[in-house]
Design a protein around this motif. Structure first.
Motif, PDB file in Angstrom:
ATOM      1  N   ASN A   1       3.460  -2.602  -7.155  1.00  0.00           N
ATOM      2  CA  ASN A   1       4.055  -1.592  -6.270  1.00  0.00           C
ATOM      3  C   ASN A   1       5.484  -1.954  -5.876  1.00  0.00           C
ATOM      4  O   ASN A   1       6.347  -1.087  -5.750  1.00  0.00           O
ATOM      5  CB  ASN A   1       3.201  -1.413  -5.001  1.00  0.00           C
TER       6      ASN A   1
ATOM      7  N   ASP B   1       3.067  -7.379  -0.550  1.00  0.00           N
ATOM      8  CA  ASP B   1       4.154  -6.733  -1.301  1.00  0.00           C
ATOM      9  C   ASP B   1       5.463  -6.788  -0.514  1.00  0.00           C
ATOM     10  O   ASP B   1       6.529  -7.062  -1.062  1.00  0.00           O
ATOM     11  CB  ASP B   1       3.812  -5.261  -1.587  1.00  0.00           C
TER      12      ASP B   1
ATOM     13  N   ILE C   1       2.759   6.088  -4.109  1.00  0.00           N
ATOM     14  CA  ILE C   1       1.853   4.993  -3.718  1.00  0.00           C
ATOM     15  C   ILE C   1       1.587   5.034  -2.212  1.00  0.00           C
ATOM     16  O   ILE C   1       1.218   4.028  -1.596  1.00  0.00           O
ATOM     17  CB  ILE C   1       2.425   3.612  -4.130  1.00  0.00           C
TER      18      ILE C   1
END
Ligand code: FAD
Length: 252
Positions: free
Chosen positions: A174, A145, A195
């Motif tokens: 995310n 990510d 998260i």
């Protein structure tokens, strides 16, 4: 698909303890000074650039002659679904590879060893394996990510590759959530909290990359008063002088 071309060049001076990274036409380049040699490479997208074009671009960038041999490498990127299966555990390159932009490979090795050894003090069960697999998956995906953020948040308009990175890549959920919270009226810190258990890169890293890429709303500029600004400027100048021998390297 991204793949690297690499050159080894000679060390010409006492190596600086710094890796220099910059953007190319269709990817990014690294320069790693070692005591005996300098490692140079260009991770480029084969969709936007042929191996020959990438090699030429890197040669020109480094000013190396055609006599210096280039190594064209393949870079299979991804991770295993199961890092621990029955009595077989994968660690390091055996469990996956994420491109080296954030130099995370050794950390993943160390983390894998730690996660494994902390589960070997008691009888191994399906639960221990599944926890290990879940944790390693979280690490790989969390690193992915943050690495995708480097591409997605770029502001370059000069080549089709960098534009495609903004518009045509699959943005992980995310990352999308964080960027939307940063851009929108929502609370960024709340998004990070929501998260928290999946994040590998923590809050300061996300501020660094979003702000470092110059992603600000037009009304978000809230300049400090002149005295504070002068203090910040002085701190940054002395930090650069201390750690980077007074040199700043452009990111693109
Ligand atoms: C110049 C350079 C700089 C790097 N910088 C960083 C960095 O800053 N940060 C970072 O995190 N990572 C960095 N990396 C990447 C990191 O070094 C590797 O990802 C890491 O070493 C991989 O470890 P590994 O044990 O999985 O594999 P390897 O280190 O490749 O070890 C595999 C071992 O298996 C042996 N082997 C292979 N086949 C067989 C066989 N059939 N039988 C027996 N043995 C075999 C090999 O000889 C080797 O010793 C760098 C790599 C390079 C080359």
């Amino acid at each position: 698909m991204h793949q690297p071309v690499a050159f080894i060049t000679n060390s010409t001076q006492q190596p600086e303890s710094i890796v220099i990274v910059g953007g190319g036409t269709a990817g990014w380049m690294w320069n790693i000074p070692l005591t005996s040699r300098v490692g140079n490479g260009y991770v480029y997208s084969s969709q936007f650039c042929s191996p020959e074009e990438a090699e030429t671009e890197l040669r020109q960038h480094l000013n190396v002659s055609d006599e210096t041999p280039a190594r064209h490498l393949t870079m299979p990127v991804g991770r295993l679904q199961k890092h621990w299966h029955n009595n077989c555990v994968a660690i390091g390159l055996a469990q996956g590879f994420i491109e080296p932009l954030e130099a995370t490979a050794l950390m993943l090795v160390q983390y894998g060893i730690y996660q494994l050894s902390s589960r070997l003090g008691e009888p191994v069960t399906t639960i221990s394996r599944s926890q290990y697999n879940k944790e390693m998956k979280r690490m790989f995906d969390g690193i992915r990510d943050y690495i995708v953020a480097h591409y997605y948040l770029n502001t370059r308009t000069d080549t089709p590759y960098w534009q495609a990175c903004r518009h045509d890549i699959r943005v992980p959920a995310n990352l999308s959530l964080l960027v939307n919270a940063w851009d929108g009226p929502g609370e960024f810190e709340e998004a990070l909290d929501s998260i928290d258990e999946q994040l590998v890169y923590l809050t300061p890293s996300w501020y660094c990359i979003l702000a470092g890429m110059g992603r600000f709303k037009s009304d978000a500029v809230n300049l400090p008063d002149p005295d504070t600004a002068a203090g910040i400027q002085q701190y940054l100048t002395s930090t650069v002088a201390k750690h980077f021998r007074g040199r700043l390297y452009p990111l693109s």
